[in-house]
Design a protein around this motif. Structure first.
Motif, short mmCIF file in Angstrom:
data_model
loop_
_atom_site.label_atom_id
_atom_site.label_comp_id
_atom_site.label_asym_id
_atom_site.label_seq_id
_atom_site.Cartn_x
_atom_site.Cartn_y
_atom_site.Cartn_z
N UNK A 193 7.71 -3.52 -0.89
CA UNK A 193 7.58 -4.16 -2.20
C UNK A 193 6.26 -3.73 -2.84
N UNK A 194 6.25 -3.73 -4.16
CA UNK A 194 5.01 -3.40 -4.89
C UNK A 194 4.92 -4.30 -6.11
N UNK A 195 3.77 -4.93 -6.31
CA UNK A 195 3.56 -5.80 -7.47
C UNK A 195 2.26 -5.39 -8.14
N UNK A 196 2.39 -5.09 -9.43
CA UNK A 196 1.21 -4.59 -10.15
C UNK A 196 0.62 -5.68 -11.04
N UNK A 197 -0.72 -5.77 -11.09
CA UNK A 197 -1.37 -6.62 -12.09
C UNK A 197 -2.36 -5.74 -12.85
N UNK A 223 0.83 -3.87 -2.31
CA UNK A 223 1.97 -3.21 -1.68
C UNK A 223 2.20 -3.78 -0.29
N UNK A 224 3.47 -4.05 0.03
CA UNK A 224 3.85 -4.38 1.42
C UNK A 224 4.67 -3.23 1.94
N UNK A 225 4.34 -2.79 3.16
CA UNK A 225 5.04 -1.64 3.74
C UNK A 225 6.15 -2.11 4.67
N UNK A 257 2.61 -4.23 7.04
CA UNK A 257 1.21 -4.21 6.61
C UNK A 257 1.12 -4.28 5.08
N UNK A 258 -0.02 -4.76 4.61
CA UNK A 258 -0.22 -4.93 3.16
C UNK A 258 -1.46 -4.17 2.72
N UNK A 259 -1.49 -3.82 1.45
CA UNK A 259 -2.68 -3.17 0.91
C UNK A 259 -2.73 -3.31 -0.59
N UNK A 260 -3.88 -2.98 -1.14
CA UNK A 260 -4.03 -3.00 -2.59
C UNK A 260 -4.64 -1.67 -3.02
N UNK A 261 -4.07 -1.08 -4.07
CA UNK A 261 -4.49 0.28 -4.48
C UNK A 261 -4.66 0.34 -5.99
N UNK A 262 -5.57 1.23 -6.41
CA UNK A 262 -5.76 1.44 -7.86
C UNK A 262 -4.59 2.21 -8.46
N UNK A 263 -4.01 3.12 -7.65
CA UNK A 263 -2.99 4.04 -8.16
C UNK A 263 -1.92 4.24 -7.08
N UNK A 264 -0.64 4.22 -7.48
CA UNK A 264 0.46 4.57 -6.55
C UNK A 264 1.08 5.87 -7.07
N UNK A 265 1.20 6.85 -6.17
CA UNK A 265 1.76 8.14 -6.56
C UNK A 265 3.11 8.33 -5.87
N UNK A 266 4.16 8.49 -6.65
CA UNK A 266 5.50 8.77 -6.10
C UNK A 266 5.64 10.26 -5.91
N UNK A 267 5.52 10.70 -4.66
CA UNK A 267 5.68 12.13 -4.32
C UNK A 267 6.83 12.24 -3.33
N UNK A 268 7.87 11.42 -3.56
CA UNK A 268 8.94 11.28 -2.56
C UNK A 268 10.19 12.07 -2.92
N UNK A 269 10.00 13.20 -3.61
CA UNK A 269 11.06 14.18 -3.73
C UNK A 269 12.15 13.85 -4.74
N UNK A 301 3.93 4.90 -15.33
CA UNK A 301 4.19 3.59 -15.94
C UNK A 301 3.19 2.68 -15.26
N UNK A 302 2.29 2.09 -16.08
CA UNK A 302 1.22 1.29 -15.48
C UNK A 302 0.42 2.15 -14.53
N UNK A 303 0.32 1.69 -13.29
CA UNK A 303 -0.52 2.38 -12.30
C UNK A 303 0.31 3.24 -11.34
N UNK A 304 1.55 3.54 -11.69
CA UNK A 304 2.39 4.39 -10.83
C UNK A 304 2.69 5.71 -11.53
N UNK A 305 2.49 6.80 -10.80
CA UNK A 305 2.68 8.15 -11.35
C UNK A 305 3.66 8.92 -10.47
N UNK A 306 4.54 9.71 -11.10
CA UNK A 306 5.42 10.61 -10.33
C UNK A 306 4.84 12.02 -10.36
N UNK A 307 4.90 12.71 -9.21
CA UNK A 307 4.47 14.12 -9.15
C UNK A 307 5.50 14.91 -8.35
#
Ligand SMILES: Cc1cc2nc3c(=O)[nH]c(=O)nc-3n(C[C@H](O)[C@H](O)[C@H](O)COP(=O)(O)OP(=O)(O)OC[C@H]3O[C@@H](n4cnc5c(N)ncnc54)[C@H](O)[C@@H]3O)c2cc1C
Length: 375
Positions: free
Chosen positions: A133-137, A143-145, A149-161, A281-287
């Motif tokens: 799950x991912x929730x942006x503010x 992010x929950x994996x 495990x949980x974490x908080x990030x400035x940027x999420x990058x979708x590099x998942x093909x 979109x927001x803090x998520x980028x696709x590459x």
């Protein structure tokens, strides 16, 4: 200083690991999540500005040490007929002072160089895990994996093909990948070299080969197949055998002699997607392929993923705020990758229509010229 401190990169393929290397060098703390337990795949050629991008992110020499470096005497881009007569020396490729030599690299070797470098620079690479799950503010993404495990990030990058889950989650309206009308068949074998590298054009399909370090030979092929085709292992072997049998060129006859039933063959439909801009979109980028996947007719999809990484790091360094960096990224990348996607799909169509090789070469040369400009 970078405008973000932490990035979660979903996907540890060429795009994700290159981004981890480039962003780590820009001072961003990177965590990479990769579903596969081991790097896998066949081979790829890196040419044009992709090799400059490898140099910019600081891994060209390490990659070249594990690659075939294509010298001026290579025939790898030559086109031959089914009997082995030369049709064309291949498309014109632009060059420039200080241009880095193109490479042919076994994909797992490239991925290992990128992963080792990312780790040396402080990135983490975790295998067998992804985002649940991912929730942006306004200030970050929680992010929950899948391992809890949980974490908080400035940027999420979708590099998942090409089948990106990140894209489905954040860009649900994006188009689905489209079938181009052809399959790629790839064979990796080891053994002594075979004379006559290049592409062979025959009645069943197009087949090529080049050599890699460690006595490896990479044999890619392209065949036209109707939409919805499914190939079992037996189907793939039968089709590949029929393809090899359709040539009398001595090089292909020799390859046919070496084909065994347990050959390492991969069959995959050629699909493509070009996600409309912007890719954030927001803090998520696709590459990489998550944003722009293509058929292999130009052999540049992986190169575009490496260029993405170099440009993303430049944008993150230069911008004061994240939105500015992400806007600049898509603005700079969209024209180049759309050239690759659109040209590759056109080349696939021309091939299916039986166009003359000279027409394909003209299209290819024009696109290579455009892509010879700095990224
Ligand atoms: C037949 C063929 C030949 C090609 N030849 C060339 C060539 O010669 N030169 C070239 O430059 N390009 C070539 N390409 C294109 C190139 O392979 C791709 O453009 C490149 O692999 C894209 O890299 P990527 O990291 O974006 O995507 P991928 O390589 O698909 O990597 C995505 C990664 O994300 C992982 N993943 C997927 N979903 C998740 C998830 N939910 N969570 C975590 N991880 C996930 C996958 O396991 C994978 O490791 C070729 C492509 C094909 C099909």
């Amino acid at each position: 200083m970078a405008c973000v401190s932490t990035a979660l990169i979903v996907g540890g393929g060429i795009a994700g690991l290159s981004a981890a290397v480039a962003l780590s060098r820009a001072g961003v703390s990177c965590d990479v999540l990769e579903l596969a337990e081991e790097p896998a795949g066949a081979s790829l050629a890196l040419s044009g500005r992709a090799t400059e991008a490898l140099a910019e992110i600081g891994v060209y020499e390490a990659c070249a040490a594990r690659s075939t470096v294509f010298g001026d005497d290579t025939t790898a881009a030559h086109h031959w007929d089914a009997a082995g007569h030369l049709i064309s020396a291949g498309p014109k490729r632009p060059t420039w002072p200080g241009a880095k030599t193109p490479l042919g690299v076994h994909r797992p070797a490239l991925l290992r160089v990128l992963e080792e470098t990312a780790r040396e620079l402080g990135a983490t690479v975790r295998r067998g895990v992804t985002v649940r799950t991912a929730h942006e503010d306004a200030d970050g993404v929680d992010v929950t994996l899948t391992d809890g495990t949980r974490g908080r990030h400035d940027l999420v990058i979708g590099a998942d093909g090409i089948r990106s889950q990140t894209r489905s989650r954040v860009f649900p309206e994006a188009p689905e990948p489209a079938y181009a009308g052809q399959f790629s068949l790839r064979w990796m074998l080891s053994g002594p070299p075979v004379d006559g590298e290049g592409w062979y054009l025959g009645p069943v399909g197009r087949l090529g080969f080049y050599h890699l370090p460690g006595d490896l030979i990479y044999v890619p092929a392209v065949v036209d197949l109707p939409a919805g085709t499914r190939l079992s292992e037996d189907d793939t072997f039968a089709l590949f055998t029929r393809l090899l049998d359709s040539y009398t060129a001595p090089a292909v006859v020799e390859l046919r002699r070496r084909l065994r039933r347990d050959a390492d063959l991969i069959a995959r439909p050629f699909e493509w997607i070009l996600v409309p801009a912007p890719w954030h979109r927001g803090r998520t980028l696709l590459v990489g392929d998550a944003a722009h996947a293509t058929t292999a007719h130009m052999g540049m999809g992986g190169g575009m993923a490496i260029e993405d990484a170099a440009v993303l790091a430049q944008c993150v360094r230069a911008a004061a705020e994240l939105p500015e960096a992400l806007d600049a990224f898509t603005r700079r990348r969209y024209p180049r990758v759309s050239t690759v996607v659109e040209t590759s799909v056109t080349l696939s169509r021309l091939e299916q229509e039986g166009a003359d090789t000279s027409e394909n070469m003209a299209v290819l040369s024009g696109a290579f010229k455009t892509l010879g400009e700095p990224y």
